[in-house]
Design a protein around this motif. Structure first.
Motif, PDB file in Angstrom:
ATOM      1  N   LYS A 162       0.788  -1.309   0.028  1.00 21.42           N
ATOM      2  CA  LYS A 162       0.044  -0.105   0.137  1.00 21.42           C
ATOM      3  C   LYS A 162       0.884   1.241   0.112  1.00 21.42           C
ATOM      4  O   LYS A 162       0.351   2.336  -0.456  1.00 21.42           O
ATOM      5  CB  LYS A 162      -0.984   0.002   1.178  1.00 21.42           C
ATOM      6  CG  LYS A 162      -1.985  -1.125   1.105  1.00 21.42           C
ATOM      7  CD  LYS A 162      -2.997  -0.970   0.116  1.00 21.42           C
ATOM      8  CE  LYS A 162      -4.107  -2.172   0.193  1.00 21.42           C
ATOM      9  NZ  LYS A 162      -5.003  -1.899  -0.992  1.00 21.42           N
ATOM     10  N   GLN A 163       1.893   1.310   0.715  1.00 22.97           N
ATOM     11  CA  GLN A 163       2.932   2.308   0.659  1.00 22.97           C
ATOM     12  C   GLN A 163       3.541   2.525  -0.447  1.00 22.97           C
ATOM     13  O   GLN A 163       4.245   3.881  -0.692  1.00 22.97           O
ATOM     14  CB  GLN A 163       3.661   2.311   1.749  1.00 22.97           C
ATOM     15  CG  GLN A 163       3.218   1.965   3.490  1.00 22.97           C
ATOM     16  CD  GLN A 163       2.268   3.334   3.733  1.00 22.97           C
ATOM     17  OE1 GLN A 163       2.314   4.255   3.454  1.00 22.97           O
ATOM     18  NE2 GLN A 163       1.503   3.155   4.460  1.00 22.97           N
ATOM     19  N   GLY A 164       4.003   1.757  -1.266  1.00 28.42           N
ATOM     20  CA  GLY A 164       4.529   1.838  -2.589  1.00 28.42           C
ATOM     21  C   GLY A 164       5.951   2.053  -2.624  1.00 28.42           C
ATOM     22  O   GLY A 164       6.841   2.725  -3.489  1.00 28.42           O
ATOM     23  N   ILE A 165       6.700   1.669  -1.317  1.00 28.56           N
ATOM     24  CA  ILE A 165       7.908   1.577  -1.335  1.00 28.56           C
ATOM     25  C   ILE A 165       8.497   0.391  -0.874  1.00 28.56           C
ATOM     26  O   ILE A 165       8.022  -0.150   0.341  1.00 28.56           O
ATOM     27  CB  ILE A 165       8.578   2.889  -0.196  1.00 28.56           C
ATOM     28  CG1 ILE A 165       7.796   2.640   1.134  1.00 28.56           C
ATOM     29  CG2 ILE A 165       8.572   4.173  -0.809  1.00 28.56           C
ATOM     30  CD1 ILE A 165       8.102   3.941   2.033  1.00 28.56           C
ATOM     31  N   LEU A 166       9.643  -0.183  -1.584  1.00 22.65           N
ATOM     32  CA  LEU A 166      10.095  -1.580  -1.392  1.00 22.65           C
ATOM     33  C   LEU A 166      11.507  -1.220  -1.398  1.00 22.65           C
ATOM     34  O   LEU A 166      12.200  -0.504  -1.609  1.00 22.65           O
ATOM     35  CB  LEU A 166       9.739  -2.288  -2.366  1.00 22.65           C
ATOM     36  CG  LEU A 166       8.117  -2.651  -2.645  1.00 22.65           C
ATOM     37  CD1 LEU A 166       7.522  -1.700  -3.481  1.00 22.65           C
ATOM     38  CD2 LEU A 166       7.695  -4.003  -2.838  1.00 22.65           C
ATOM     39  N   ILE A 167      12.043  -2.658  -0.757  1.00 21.41           N
ATOM     40  CA  ILE A 167      13.761  -2.661  -0.881  1.00 21.41           C
ATOM     41  C   ILE A 167      14.014  -3.054  -2.092  1.00 21.41           C
ATOM     42  O   ILE A 167      13.878  -3.932  -2.911  1.00 21.41           O
ATOM     43  CB  ILE A 167      13.991  -4.029   0.039  1.00 21.41           C
ATOM     44  CG1 ILE A 167      13.493  -3.847   1.431  1.00 21.41           C
ATOM     45  CG2 ILE A 167      15.670  -4.272  -0.030  1.00 21.41           C
ATOM     46  CD1 ILE A 167      13.666  -5.190   2.177  1.00 21.41           C
ATOM     47  N   LYS A 168      14.977  -2.156  -2.511  1.00 22.56           N
ATOM     48  CA  LYS A 168      15.447  -1.759  -3.970  1.00 22.56           C
ATOM     49  C   LYS A 168      16.279  -2.947  -4.481  1.00 22.56           C
ATOM     50  O   LYS A 168      16.285  -3.341  -5.499  1.00 22.56           O
ATOM     51  CB  LYS A 168      15.873  -0.322  -4.427  1.00 22.56           C
ATOM     52  CG  LYS A 168      16.091  -0.318  -5.849  1.00 22.56           C
ATOM     53  CD  LYS A 168      16.431   1.361  -6.036  1.00 22.56           C
ATOM     54  CE  LYS A 168      16.267   1.946  -7.350  1.00 22.56           C
ATOM     55  NZ  LYS A 168      16.571   3.411  -7.291  1.00 22.56           N
ATOM     56  N   ASN A 169      17.447  -3.160  -3.717  1.00 19.84           N
ATOM     57  CA  ASN A 169      18.337  -3.863  -3.902  1.00 19.84           C
ATOM     58  C   ASN A 169      18.196  -5.500  -3.533  1.00 19.84           C
ATOM     59  O   ASN A 169      19.015  -6.225  -3.508  1.00 19.84           O
ATOM     60  CB  ASN A 169      19.728  -3.364  -3.476  1.00 19.84           C
ATOM     61  CG  ASN A 169      19.556  -3.079  -1.795  1.00 19.84           C
ATOM     62  OD1 ASN A 169      18.700  -3.625  -1.263  1.00 19.84           O
ATOM     63  ND2 ASN A 169      20.479  -2.449  -1.448  1.00 19.84           N
ATOM     64  N   MET A 170      16.797  -5.869  -3.502  1.00 24.95           N
ATOM     65  CA  MET A 170      16.580  -7.221  -3.114  1.00 24.95           C
ATOM     66  C   MET A 170      16.003  -7.960  -4.252  1.00 24.95           C
ATOM     67  O   MET A 170      16.164  -9.110  -4.263  1.00 24.95           O
ATOM     68  CB  MET A 170      15.535  -7.250  -2.024  1.00 24.95           C
ATOM     69  CG  MET A 170      15.335  -8.520  -1.258  1.00 24.95           C
ATOM     70  SD  MET A 170      16.906  -9.168  -0.158  1.00 24.95           S
ATOM     71  CE  MET A 170      16.457  -8.348   1.191  1.00 24.95           C
ATOM     72  N   PHE A 171      15.447  -7.429  -5.249  1.00 27.46           N
ATOM     73  CA  PHE A 171      14.674  -8.028  -6.259  1.00 27.46           C
ATOM     74  C   PHE A 171      15.187  -7.643  -7.590  1.00 27.46           C
ATOM     75  O   PHE A 171      15.191  -6.262  -7.887  1.00 27.46           O
ATOM     76  CB  PHE A 171      13.476  -8.072  -6.121  1.00 27.46           C
ATOM     77  CG  PHE A 171      12.876  -6.962  -6.027  1.00 27.46           C
ATOM     78  CD1 PHE A 171      12.287  -6.146  -7.130  1.00 27.46           C
ATOM     79  CD2 PHE A 171      12.640  -6.273  -4.788  1.00 27.46           C
ATOM     80  CE1 PHE A 171      11.753  -4.953  -6.860  1.00 27.46           C
ATOM     81  CE2 PHE A 171      11.943  -4.945  -4.479  1.00 27.46           C
ATOM     82  CZ  PHE A 171      11.504  -4.465  -5.568  1.00 27.46           C
ATOM     83  N   HIS A 172      15.390  -8.489  -8.563  1.00 24.66           N
ATOM     84  CA  HIS A 172      15.523  -8.361 -10.014  1.00 24.66           C
ATOM     85  C   HIS A 172      15.330  -9.290 -10.674  1.00 24.66           C
ATOM     86  O   HIS A 172      14.912 -10.455 -10.449  1.00 24.66           O
ATOM     87  CB  HIS A 172      16.988  -7.773 -10.150  1.00 24.66           C
ATOM     88  CG  HIS A 172      17.726  -6.668  -9.572  1.00 24.66           C
ATOM     89  ND1 HIS A 172      17.853  -6.885  -7.977  1.00 24.66           N
ATOM     90  CD2 HIS A 172      17.686  -5.418  -9.780  1.00 24.66           C
ATOM     91  CE1 HIS A 172      18.447  -5.759  -7.732  1.00 24.66           C
ATOM     92  NE2 HIS A 172      18.071  -4.639  -8.579  1.00 24.66           N
ATOM     93  N   TYR A 173      15.063  -9.088 -12.263  1.00 28.58           N
ATOM     94  CA  TYR A 173      14.818 -10.198 -13.052  1.00 28.58           C
ATOM     95  C   TYR A 173      16.007 -11.170 -12.946  1.00 28.58           C
ATOM     96  O   TYR A 173      15.696 -12.513 -13.190  1.00 28.58           O
ATOM     97  CB  TYR A 173      14.731  -9.926 -14.543  1.00 28.58           C
ATOM     98  CG  TYR A 173      13.440  -9.440 -15.115  1.00 28.58           C
ATOM     99  CD1 TYR A 173      12.552 -10.426 -15.241  1.00 28.58           C
ATOM    100  CD2 TYR A 173      13.087  -8.085 -15.032  1.00 28.58           C
ATOM    101  CE1 TYR A 173      11.169  -9.647 -15.743  1.00 28.58           C
ATOM    102  CE2 TYR A 173      11.933  -7.474 -15.601  1.00 28.58           C
ATOM    103  CZ  TYR A 173      11.177  -8.452 -15.834  1.00 28.58           C
ATOM    104  OH  TYR A 173       9.749  -8.199 -16.256  1.00 28.58           O
ATOM    105  N   SER A 174      17.147 -10.830 -12.540  1.00 25.27           N
ATOM    106  CA  SER A 174      18.264 -11.795 -12.621  1.00 25.27           C
ATOM    107  C   SER A 174      17.927 -12.884 -11.599  1.00 25.27           C
ATOM    108  O   SER A 174      17.669 -12.569 -10.419  1.00 25.27           O
ATOM    109  CB  SER A 174      19.470 -11.065 -12.357  1.00 25.27           C
ATOM    110  OG  SER A 174      20.720 -11.787 -11.889  1.00 25.27           O
ATOM    111  N   THR A 175      18.335 -14.006 -11.987  1.00 24.48           N
ATOM    112  CA  THR A 175      18.054 -15.135 -10.856  1.00 24.48           C
ATOM    113  C   THR A 175      19.409 -15.771 -10.338  1.00 24.48           C
ATOM    114  O   THR A 175      19.585 -16.855  -9.921  1.00 24.48           O
ATOM    115  CB  THR A 175      17.501 -16.207 -11.577  1.00 24.48           C
ATOM    116  OG1 THR A 175      18.138 -16.859 -12.729  1.00 24.48           O
ATOM    117  CG2 THR A 175      15.759 -15.703 -11.936  1.00 24.48           C
ATOM    118  N   THR A 176      20.489 -14.999 -10.904  1.00 22.94           N
ATOM    119  CA  THR A 176      22.008 -15.376 -10.291  1.00 22.94           C
ATOM    120  C   THR A 176      22.543 -14.608  -9.513  1.00 22.94           C
ATOM    121  O   THR A 176      23.668 -14.334  -9.331  1.00 22.94           O
ATOM    122  CB  THR A 176      22.684 -15.453 -11.597  1.00 22.94           C
ATOM    123  OG1 THR A 176      22.788 -14.237 -12.303  1.00 22.94           O
ATOM    124  CG2 THR A 176      22.424 -16.442 -12.604  1.00 22.94           C
TER     125      THR A 176
END
Length: 371
Positions: free
Chosen positions: A335-349
């Motif tokens: 709901k707040q629209g702010i997340l941990i940026k350096n935790m998730f990406h398309y990269s799976t490696t």
């Protein structure tokens, strides 16, 4: 905040509640399986003859030391993992030892961890990271053991002083004796000066959001990263396939593909990325996941906008320069629209542990948010 029934267990854990009787059974079982295998190697390798597999006796001896040192590190790694969750745990340090033994004290458990790491450091060769072949990335080595000893020291002394109210500046060893902060710092100095590892020029370059894909469509390039002059260093190694060369990563978990299938894909997918990625949204370079671990608005509002770590660590939705202007709202708990940026990406490696970011920058007085 919208309640998502499938995420009830995560919400309980977030409140330090146990959502089920055996929530951490798999972790307990996997850790002791690893300890058992490490015990077998520690017991059998010293007396084994590997000479027929190598060209010279020296090569065979080097292999034995490497195998033994790695096994000692892994036993310490698994016990440290258990101790962080459960405190003192049963110590099983021989392959055929009785499994029905009482729980060791916190001090005894950490004495075993410290002793294994110390012996691992003394056993493994001092091969600079820049000379280790790519095929051996992900294996433990002397530098990893030294860095983990620093982490174990900080965890143990901090816990004993702040939780147990038993102030200590030493890390116990099996059979008596201890390691002082000065001794542990000397191991870290050795790692810093001789390992070949070093910090990235900008911590934001550690994350794939800083990679500008020249072959992608223009709308797949993150304008913010380009404006900040960021350049992704890659996953790991001196000469990675993508990136300019990442010398920070030390103990690496590689993932081969992205798949939400519980029966197979979960074994090969970065589950941190899966758990924390955007829920119901897939916005390159940020992938889709379950939307856990949203950022507390008070952290965001209280953080100086001039600090580059703020936008380097927190992702805002609905921002064109962040590539999130196409974000669809009302998804799960975001709901707040702010997340941990350096935790998730398309990269799976993604690597599992950027330990140098924390350890080196703590020592240099440059502590910042780490993965």
């Amino acid at each position: 905040m919208e309640e998502v029934p499938d995420d009830k267990s995560a919400k309980w854990v977030d409140n330090f509640e146990d959502p089920a009787e055996d929530t951490y059974r798999d972790m307990w079982k996997q850790s002791y399986n690893g300890i058992s295998r490490a015990n077998a190697i520690i017991e059998k390798v010293p007396t084994a003859d590997f000479s027929k597999y190598f060209n010279t006796p020296q090569e065979a001896d080097d292999f034995k030391k490497q195998a033994l040192g790695e096994a000692l590190f892994m036993r310490a790694f698994f016990y440290f993992r258990l101790a962080k969750f459960f405190g003192g745990v049963p110590l099983i340090i021989t392959y055929d030892a009785d499994r029905l033994v009482p729980r060791a004290t916190y001090e005894e458990t950490f004495a075993q961890i410290a002793s294994d790491l110390k012996l691992s450091i003394e056993t493994l060769p001092s091969t600079p990271f820049t000379s280790i072949p790519t095929s051996r990335y992900g294996h433990a080595n002397k530098w990893v053991a030294e860095a983990y000893l620093g982490r174990v020291f900080l965890f143990y002394t901090g816990y004993m002083s702040n939780i147990e109210k038993k102030a200590t500046a030493d890390l116990p060893l099996v059979g008596g004796g201890s390691l002082t902060g000065t001794q542990v710092a000397s191991y870290l100095d050795d790692c810093i000066n001789n390992s070949g590892h070093k910090l990235a020029s900008d911590f934001r370059n550690l994350w794939p959001y800083s990679y500008v894909n020249k072959s992608a469509k223009s709308d797949s390039v993150l304008p913010w990263a380009a404006a900040e002059g960021l350049s992704w260093v890659g996953q790991d190694g001196v000469t990675p396939t993508f990136g300019t060369g990442n010398l920070e990563t030390m103990f690496v978990q590689r993932y081969s593909f992205g798949n939400w299938d519980w029966t197979n894909g979960q074994s090969y997918t970065n589950r941190l990325a899966l758990f924390n990625s955007l829920r119901g949204n897939s916005l390159a370079p940020f992938g889709e996941g379950w939307g856990w671990c949203t950022v507390n608005p008070r952290l965001y509002s209280g953080w100086d906008d001039a600090d580059p770590r703020k936008r380097g660590s927190i992702l805002e939705v609905g921002k064109a320069d962040q590539g999130t202007d196409g974000y669809a709202a009302d998804k799960g708990t975001m709901k707040q629209g702010i997340l941990i940026k350096n935790m998730f990406h398309y990269s799976t490696t993604m690597v599992k542990d950027h330990m140098l970011v924390c350890l080196f920058k703590c020592m240099l007085g440059q502590l910042q948010i780490c993965s």
